[in-house]
Design a protein around this motif. Structure first.
Motif, PDB file in Angstrom:
ATOM      1  N   GLY A   1       1.035   3.835   3.867  1.00 18.26           N
ATOM      2  CA  GLY A   1       0.243   2.839   3.753  1.00 18.26           C
ATOM      3  C   GLY A   1       0.632   1.316   3.910  1.00 18.26           C
ATOM      4  O   GLY A   1      -0.205   0.438   4.340  1.00 18.26           O
ATOM      5  N   ALA A   2       1.992   0.927   3.425  1.00 21.89           N
ATOM      6  CA  ALA A   2       2.588  -0.201   3.820  1.00 21.89           C
ATOM      7  C   ALA A   2       2.755  -0.385   5.152  1.00 21.89           C
ATOM      8  O   ALA A   2       2.863  -1.730   5.590  1.00 21.89           O
ATOM      9  CB  ALA A   2       3.714  -0.169   2.771  1.00 21.89           C
TER      10      ALA A   2
ATOM     11  N   ASP B   1       4.025  -4.905  -1.877  1.00 21.66           N
ATOM     12  CA  ASP B   1       3.178  -6.084  -1.225  1.00 21.66           C
ATOM     13  C   ASP B   1       2.427  -5.841   0.037  1.00 21.66           C
ATOM     14  O   ASP B   1       1.326  -6.015   0.271  1.00 21.66           O
ATOM     15  CB  ASP B   1       4.159  -7.322  -1.409  1.00 21.66           C
ATOM     16  CG  ASP B   1       4.442  -7.823  -2.633  1.00 21.66           C
ATOM     17  OD1 ASP B   1       3.680  -7.527  -3.449  1.00 21.66           O
ATOM     18  OD2 ASP B   1       5.338  -8.642  -2.425  1.00 21.66           O
ATOM     19  N   ALA B   2       3.318  -5.161   0.708  1.00 23.13           N
ATOM     20  CA  ALA B   2       2.711  -4.917   2.278  1.00 23.13           C
ATOM     21  C   ALA B   2       1.484  -3.843   2.052  1.00 23.13           C
ATOM     22  O   ALA B   2       0.569  -3.722   2.613  1.00 23.13           O
ATOM     23  CB  ALA B   2       4.033  -4.204   3.032  1.00 23.13           C
ATOM     24  N   TYR B   3       1.749  -2.765   1.154  1.00 16.49           N
ATOM     25  CA  TYR B   3       0.731  -1.685   0.883  1.00 16.49           C
ATOM     26  C   TYR B   3      -0.666  -2.494   0.319  1.00 16.49           C
ATOM     27  O   TYR B   3      -1.754  -1.963   0.898  1.00 16.49           O
ATOM     28  CB  TYR B   3       1.176  -0.808  -0.378  1.00 16.49           C
ATOM     29  CG  TYR B   3       0.077   0.087  -0.822  1.00 16.49           C
ATOM     30  CD1 TYR B   3      -0.472   1.133  -0.008  1.00 16.49           C
ATOM     31  CD2 TYR B   3      -0.282  -0.005  -2.175  1.00 16.49           C
ATOM     32  CE1 TYR B   3      -1.483   1.983  -0.585  1.00 16.49           C
ATOM     33  CE2 TYR B   3      -1.446   0.796  -2.690  1.00 16.49           C
ATOM     34  CZ  TYR B   3      -1.853   1.936  -1.822  1.00 16.49           C
ATOM     35  OH  TYR B   3      -2.831   2.690  -2.424  1.00 16.49           O
ATOM     36  N   VAL B   4      -0.498  -3.415  -0.456  1.00 12.57           N
ATOM     37  CA  VAL B   4      -1.715  -4.252  -0.990  1.00 12.57           C
ATOM     38  C   VAL B   4      -2.298  -5.100   0.077  1.00 12.57           C
ATOM     39  O   VAL B   4      -3.532  -4.827   0.329  1.00 12.57           O
ATOM     40  CB  VAL B   4      -1.296  -5.399  -2.082  1.00 12.57           C
ATOM     41  CG1 VAL B   4      -2.521  -6.243  -2.455  1.00 12.57           C
ATOM     42  CG2 VAL B   4      -0.865  -4.507  -3.282  1.00 12.57           C
ATOM     43  N   GLN B   5      -1.454  -5.738   0.936  1.00  8.95           N
ATOM     44  CA  GLN B   5      -1.982  -6.167   2.095  1.00  8.95           C
ATOM     45  C   GLN B   5      -2.786  -5.348   2.870  1.00  8.95           C
ATOM     46  O   GLN B   5      -3.955  -5.753   3.392  1.00  8.95           O
ATOM     47  CB  GLN B   5      -1.015  -7.070   2.751  1.00  8.95           C
ATOM     48  CG  GLN B   5      -1.453  -7.767   4.454  1.00  8.95           C
ATOM     49  CD  GLN B   5      -2.302  -8.879   4.102  1.00  8.95           C
ATOM     50  OE1 GLN B   5      -2.091  -9.452   2.874  1.00  8.95           O
ATOM     51  NE2 GLN B   5      -3.437  -9.320   4.919  1.00  8.95           N
ATOM     52  N   ARG B   6      -2.279  -4.323   3.288  1.00  8.64           N
ATOM     53  CA  ARG B   6      -2.986  -3.221   3.920  1.00  8.64           C
ATOM     54  C   ARG B   6      -4.290  -2.615   3.655  1.00  8.64           C
ATOM     55  O   ARG B   6      -5.077  -2.335   4.053  1.00  8.64           O
ATOM     56  CB  ARG B   6      -2.016  -2.203   4.527  1.00  8.64           C
ATOM     57  CG  ARG B   6      -0.644  -2.382   5.254  1.00  8.64           C
ATOM     58  CD  ARG B   6      -1.263  -2.594   6.585  1.00  8.64           C
ATOM     59  NE  ARG B   6       0.226  -2.752   7.488  1.00  8.64           N
ATOM     60  CZ  ARG B   6       0.024  -3.012   8.830  1.00  8.64           C
ATOM     61  NH1 ARG B   6      -1.091  -3.140   9.396  1.00  8.64           N
ATOM     62  NH2 ARG B   6       1.110  -3.026   9.565  1.00  8.64           N
ATOM     63  N   GLN B   7      -4.298  -2.468   2.164  1.00  4.92           N
ATOM     64  CA  GLN B   7      -5.625  -1.782   1.415  1.00  4.92           C
ATOM     65  C   GLN B   7      -6.405  -3.152   1.539  1.00  4.92           C
ATOM     66  O   GLN B   7      -7.700  -2.817   1.884  1.00  4.92           O
ATOM     67  CB  GLN B   7      -5.234  -1.889   0.039  1.00  4.92           C
ATOM     68  CG  GLN B   7      -4.282  -0.783  -0.325  1.00  4.92           C
ATOM     69  CD  GLN B   7      -5.066   0.607   0.255  1.00  4.92           C
ATOM     70  OE1 GLN B   7      -6.080   0.881  -0.036  1.00  4.92           O
ATOM     71  NE2 GLN B   7      -4.240   1.472   1.117  1.00  4.92           N
TER      72      GLN B   7
ATOM     73  N   ASP C   1       5.312   3.517  19.168  1.00  2.00           N
ATOM     74  CA  ASP C   1       4.884   2.448  17.987  1.00  2.00           C
ATOM     75  C   ASP C   1       5.969   2.381  17.059  1.00  2.00           C
ATOM     76  O   ASP C   1       6.431   3.332  16.308  1.00  2.00           O
ATOM     77  CB  ASP C   1       3.776   3.358  17.239  1.00  2.00           C
ATOM     78  CG  ASP C   1       2.981   2.734  16.156  1.00  2.00           C
ATOM     79  OD1 ASP C   1       3.611   1.662  15.864  1.00  2.00           O
ATOM     80  OD2 ASP C   1       1.703   3.136  15.686  1.00  2.00           O
ATOM     81  N   LYS C   2       6.557   1.081  17.014  1.00  2.00           N
ATOM     82  CA  LYS C   2       7.750   0.902  16.292  1.00  2.00           C
ATOM     83  C   LYS C   2       7.377   0.683  14.751  1.00  2.00           C
ATOM     84  O   LYS C   2       8.279   0.346  13.965  1.00  2.00           O
ATOM     85  CB  LYS C   2       8.371  -0.434  16.836  1.00  2.00           C
ATOM     86  CG  LYS C   2       8.786  -0.062  18.407  1.00  2.00           C
ATOM     87  CD  LYS C   2       9.721   0.952  18.345  1.00  2.00           C
ATOM     88  CE  LYS C   2      10.221   1.225  19.878  1.00  2.00           C
ATOM     89  NZ  LYS C   2      11.109   2.391  20.021  1.00  2.00           N
ATOM     90  N   ARG C   3       6.175   0.966  14.191  1.00  2.00           N
ATOM     91  CA  ARG C   3       5.952   1.009  12.736  1.00  2.00           C
ATOM     92  C   ARG C   3       6.804   2.183  12.144  1.00  2.00           C
ATOM     93  O   ARG C   3       7.299   1.896  11.192  1.00  2.00           O
ATOM     94  CB  ARG C   3       4.580   1.027  12.721  1.00  2.00           C
ATOM     95  CG  ARG C   3       3.892  -0.014  13.026  1.00  2.00           C
ATOM     96  CD  ARG C   3       2.167   0.051  12.801  1.00  2.00           C
ATOM     97  NE  ARG C   3       1.608   1.304  13.334  1.00  2.00           N
ATOM     98  CZ  ARG C   3       0.399   1.587  13.330  1.00  2.00           C
ATOM     99  NH1 ARG C   3      -0.358   1.031  12.365  1.00  2.00           N
ATOM    100  NH2 ARG C   3      -0.154   2.630  14.331  1.00  2.00           N
TER     101      ARG C   3
END
Length: 256
Positions: A66-67, A125-131, A100-102
């Protein structure tokens, strides 16, 4: 999942969303479901977390993917395992070959965890932003794509990779590519052309519309705002045109 809506569309709604973003990200972080998922991930991540441990723990993997915006791959464990086990020093390895470089960033994050606390915090933190972005997308998908593009472009501007490398990343990242295509007035059908030809067209269009094709320049706040606002404005025009045509068709049918 609770959708985040602003009550307006187009550029007006986008400006409202920007003003409320910090507050809504904080609210997303405090959501009990998100909070529990993030805490579980941080509590269970260690410098010894292996591929088997990560892939075998659904709750850990859900946050990890998810992040990076890779949530839809959670059922494809064999693929994720191959990505994580890729030799990042080998340009022919799976993580390096994927457009896709993710996936590469995902593999890099777990190849050498280092400080588990710092890595865990960065990932959550990245997960929260994506959520937050997903909840915005529940109300307006164009805004989700705009938020994603803005954040991706800020990261691009700070990198030392060549512009050519980063353009290929744009081409391989469906969400980011959608924003560029919309903002540059390009038809999605060009994806059928050879990749080098696609690159030429994107570079040329970026120089014409944004004034540059260098990420050090189009990654500035001013240029990112221009990219995103053009995408949203043209998307709104297209939506309104489609809606008008649909309404006209219904009107004609009702007269028969």
């Amino acid at each position: 999942m609770t959708a985040i809506t602003v009550g307006l569309g187009g550029l007006a709604g986008w400006r409202v969303l920007q003003r409320m973003e910090a507050r809504q990200v904080e609210a997303t972080a405090k959501d009990p479901v998100v909070q529990r998922a993030a805490a579980y991930f941080r509590d269970n991540l260690s410098t010894k977390t292996t591929t088997d441990a990560l892939v075998g723990d659904y709750k850990m993997l859900q946050v990890a993917l998810g992040a990076f915006g890779l949530d839809t791959d959670i059922a494809n464990k064999a693929f994720i395992r191959k990505v994580l086990d890729s030799d990042l020093g080998d340009r022919a390895s799976l993580a390096n070959r994927l457009g896709d470089k993710r996936y590469l960033k995902f593999a890099e994050a777990f190849k050498n965890i280092g400080n588990a606390a710092a890595t865990g915090q960065a990932i959550t933190d990245a997960y929260v932003q994506r959520q937050f972005e997903k909840r915005v997308g529940e109300g307006n998908e164009s805004y989700r794509l705009a938020l994603n593009a803005r954040n991706e472009m800020k990261a691009f501007a700070a990198r030392t990779s060549s512009d050519k490398t980063m353009w290929y990343e744009v081409l391989g990242n469906k969400a980011l590519r959608t924003v560029f295509e919309g903002a540059l007035g390009m038809n999605s059908s060009i994806a059928n052309l050879p990749i080098d030809r696609q690159l030429e067209m994107f570079v040329s269009a970026s120089e014409r519309v944004l004034g540059s094709s260098s990420f050090s320049e189009i990654g500035t706040i001013e240029k990112i705002d221009k990219l995103v606002t053009r995408y949203l404005a043209l998307s709104q025009i297209q939506t309104n045109t489609t809606s008008t045509r649909y309404s006209a068709a219904l009107s004609l049918l009702s007269q028969r």
